[in-house]
Each structure stands twice: as C-alpha cells, then as structure tokens.
Design a protein around this motif. Structure first.
Motif, PDB file in Angstrom:
ATOM      1  N   THR A 160       0.827  -1.214   0.000  1.00 27.93           N
ATOM      2  CA  THR A 160       0.000   0.000   0.000  1.00 27.93           C
ATOM      3  C   THR A 160       0.857   1.258   0.000  1.00 27.93           C
ATOM      4  OG1 THR A 160      -1.769  -1.165   1.119  1.00 27.93           O
ATOM      5  CG2 THR A 160      -1.831   1.225   1.236  1.00 27.93           C
ATOM      6  N   ARG A 161       1.950   1.248   0.757  1.00 28.29           N
ATOM      7  CA  ARG A 161       2.742   2.483   0.816  1.00 28.29           C
ATOM      8  C   ARG A 161       3.419   2.795  -0.514  1.00 28.29           C
ATOM      9  NH1 ARG A 161       7.923   1.917   1.623  1.00 28.29           N
ATOM     10  NH2 ARG A 161       8.310   3.816   2.800  1.00 28.29           N
ATOM     11  N   LEU A 167       1.686   7.949   0.279  1.00 27.08           N
ATOM     12  CA  LEU A 167       2.634   8.664   1.146  1.00 27.08           C
ATOM     13  C   LEU A 167       2.640  10.140   0.759  1.00 27.08           C
ATOM     14  CD1 LEU A 167       5.712   6.292   1.376  1.00 27.08           C
ATOM     15  CD2 LEU A 167       3.735   6.464   2.876  1.00 27.08           C
ATOM     16  N   GLY A 168       2.925  10.990   1.745  1.00 26.24           N
ATOM     17  CA  GLY A 168       2.973  12.425   1.483  1.00 26.24           C
ATOM     18  C   GLY A 168       3.999  12.758   0.418  1.00 26.24           C
ATOM     19  N   ASP A 169       5.189  12.166   0.515  1.00 26.98           N
ATOM     20  CA  ASP A 169       6.284  12.485  -0.400  1.00 26.98           C
ATOM     21  C   ASP A 169       6.305  11.439  -1.514  1.00 26.98           C
ATOM     22  OD1 ASP A 169       8.623  12.824  -1.729  1.00 26.98           O
ATOM     23  OD2 ASP A 169       9.939  12.435  -0.012  1.00 26.98           O
ATOM     24  N   PRO A 170       5.957  11.842  -2.751  1.00 27.75           N
ATOM     25  CA  PRO A 170       5.863  10.846  -3.820  1.00 27.75           C
ATOM     26  C   PRO A 170       7.202  10.154  -4.103  1.00 27.75           C
ATOM     27  CG  PRO A 170       5.567  13.074  -4.705  1.00 27.75           C
ATOM     28  CD  PRO A 170       5.653  13.200  -3.211  1.00 27.75           C
ATOM     29  N   ASP A 171       8.339  10.827  -3.744  1.00 27.32           N
ATOM     30  CA  ASP A 171       9.639  10.196  -3.980  1.00 27.32           C
ATOM     31  C   ASP A 171      10.070   9.337  -2.804  1.00 27.32           C
ATOM     32  OD1 ASP A 171       9.846  11.350  -6.435  1.00 27.32           O
ATOM     33  OD2 ASP A 171      10.888  13.134  -5.670  1.00 27.32           O
ATOM     34  N   GLY A 172       9.306   9.372  -1.692  1.00 26.13           N
ATOM     35  CA  GLY A 172       9.696   8.626  -0.498  1.00 26.13           C
ATOM     36  C   GLY A 172      10.087   7.190  -0.784  1.00 26.13           C
ATOM     37  N   PRO A 173       9.207   6.420  -1.436  1.00 24.15           N
ATOM     38  CA  PRO A 173       9.518   5.009  -1.640  1.00 24.15           C
ATOM     39  C   PRO A 173      10.745   4.775  -2.510  1.00 24.15           C
ATOM     40  CG  PRO A 173       7.178   5.430  -2.047  1.00 24.15           C
ATOM     41  CD  PRO A 173       7.854   6.758  -1.872  1.00 24.15           C
ATOM     42  N   MET A 174      11.138   5.792  -3.322  1.00 23.10           N
ATOM     43  CA  MET A 174      12.298   5.583  -4.202  1.00 23.10           C
ATOM     44  C   MET A 174      13.590   5.474  -3.399  1.00 23.10           C
ATOM     45  SD  MET A 174      10.976   6.411  -7.325  1.00 23.10           S
ATOM     46  CE  MET A 174      11.716   7.652  -8.329  1.00 23.10           C
TER      47      MET A 174
END
Ligand code: ADE
Length: 259
Positions: A160-161, A167-174
């Motif tokens: 899901t994340r 997540l608030g920051d679209p680049d977070g998962p990268m």
C-alpha cells in the motif's frame, strides 16, 4: 487497489489497519480491504475448517472445501472449477514454503489492481489448494509463524505504501532501504546538536549536490558493512564503483561484496 483476505481470524486485522496510514489510504479511496472469514463457507454444525492429515502425523490440516468455496464465491470460478475460469487477480497463499517477500515483490504486487490473499493456519493447507487454486505462494522469511495473518498485514502494508498518493512524499519510496538494491542513508532531524553529538556538517550546508553525494556514499558504505550480499545485485554507477574500490583499498578490514 483492492485486497481480498481469506482468513480464520478476520478480527486481528482491524486494529492495525484502522490505526495506520492504511486507514487514511482507505478514506481517500486508494485502498479497499475486504476480509472474508473462511469459516463462513463451512456447512457442518461445528463449522469445521481443519481435519487430521491422511497418513497420520501431528497437527491439523486446513480442509480444501471452505477455502475453494470462499475464494470462488468472492472471485468467481477459478482454474480447476467446473467451468475452468481464469481468476480475476493473483491468488496468493501465505506459507513458509513460498518465494521470500522483498521490496521487488512488493513493487510487482503494487502494480496489480487487485490481490487475493489466503492465510494458512494449523500445520498447513490441503495440497489441492496449492495445486488448483492459488497462483502464487509467498513467505515473509525463513521462520514459521502460527498463521498467515501477520504476513498478510506485512504484505498489505508494504504494497500500500507504494501506491501513488498514499505517502505524502511521492519520492519517499524511491529512497527506501532496498528500493534501489541498497540500504538507505542515515537520517537526522533537529536539534543540530544533541548531548554533544552533532549532525554531519554536510547536511546543514544547503549544498544539495554535496548532500546527494554524501547520502549515496553513506548508502554504499552502510550496505557494504551490513548487507554486502546486496551490492552484487544493486545497480551501481561507475562513480559508485570507484568510491567503493577506493574505500576498500584504504580500509583493509572492509568486507568484500562476496562475503
Ligand atoms: N505462515 C507461517 N509462517 C509463515 C511465513 N514465514 N511466511 C508466510 N506465511 C507463513
């Protein structure tokens, strides 16, 4: 994205799902979790979902009929059913015998619009469920739990994340540890000095190029120190390789990536 979770313990999911980012994702229409109690598809007075293993031995085995009925009544007929339909989405069995879950699998699953997850309990699940119902088997690690409910929560959370907008920051998962095959760099927040321990100066410098390089190097060093096995598969640039070679040549005790 929609999850259909087939379990004998639907009540264990709500406390976590309702108290986390998953709840917000659901409220924003990004996530739907449908819990199905396998016991609802039993027909005997005792609502039996398990039975003794053929051939003897300890432990109980989950019976195939309620699992097939539950999945088919939610997803429609699947391969092996009378009209041999195709399932509308992957049907995942959680079992310590499955492929071992990791970030790449989380990403692969996050591209599906829908997933069905079957949580095994007891000693195991009748082999015909594996052979004729499920399309994938996943383990969350080389240890044995009492059932697939915790693994299901882990998979729903990790997938899901990664969904756009969760997540608030679209680049977070990268940048996540494992996303690019490396462990993530260290993080700091205020205050700049705590009990005499200072935040590295580079992070306070405002020089974004230097910060990016420092973070990349910290990722490389951390991965080399803790998970050198990951470096063999990571996508490394020429600059990364030069940095690691230089580091190894000046630090004789540094692990080599083959260790
Ligand atoms: N069920 C029991 N142990 C498990 C594991 N390690 N992964 C997935 N499902 C399980």
């Amino acid at each position: 994205m929609r999850f259909d979770i087939f379990t004998l313990l639907p009540e264990v999911f709500s406390p976590y799902f309702q108290a986390s980012i998953l709840q917000k994702a659901a409220e924003r229409g990004l996530l739907e979790i449908h819990l199905h109690n396998i016991r609802d598809w039993t027909h005997d007075r005792h609502h039996t979902t398990d039975d003794l293993p053929y051939g003897g031995g300890g432990g109980m085995v989950m019976k195939p009929e309620p699992i097939f009925e539950a999945v088919e009544s939610v997803l429609g007929p699947v391969a092996g059913a009378a009209d041999d339909g195709q399932p509308p989405c992957p049907i995942i069995l959680l079992t310590p015998q499955g492929r071992v879950f990791n970030q790449a699998i989380a990403l692969e699953l996050s591209r599906q619009p829908r997933l069905a997850i079957i949580c095994g309990r007891y000693e195991g699940v009748d082999e015909r469920v594996r052979e004729h119902l499920v399309t994938d088997e996943i383990s969350i690690g080389d240890y044995v739990l009492t059932g697939g409910e915790l693994p299901a929560m882990i998979i729903v959370d990790a997938v899901t994340r990664l969904l756009p907008g969760v997540l608030g920051d679209p680049d977070g998962p990268m940048d996540d540890s494992h996303a690019g095959g490396l462990l993530e760099y260290p993080h700091y927040t205020r205050p700049p000095e705590f009990r005499g321990w200072r935040v590295p100066d580079v992070l306070l410098s405002g020089d974004h190029a230097r910060i990016a390089r420092w973070r990349r190097e910290q990722s490389l060093l951390r991965t080399l120190a803790r998970r050198p096995d990951l470096l063999d598969k990571a996508a490394l640039s020429e600059q990364d390789r030069r940095f690691l070679d230089e580091y190894r040549s000046t630090s004789p005790q540094a692990p080599s990536s083959k260790e």
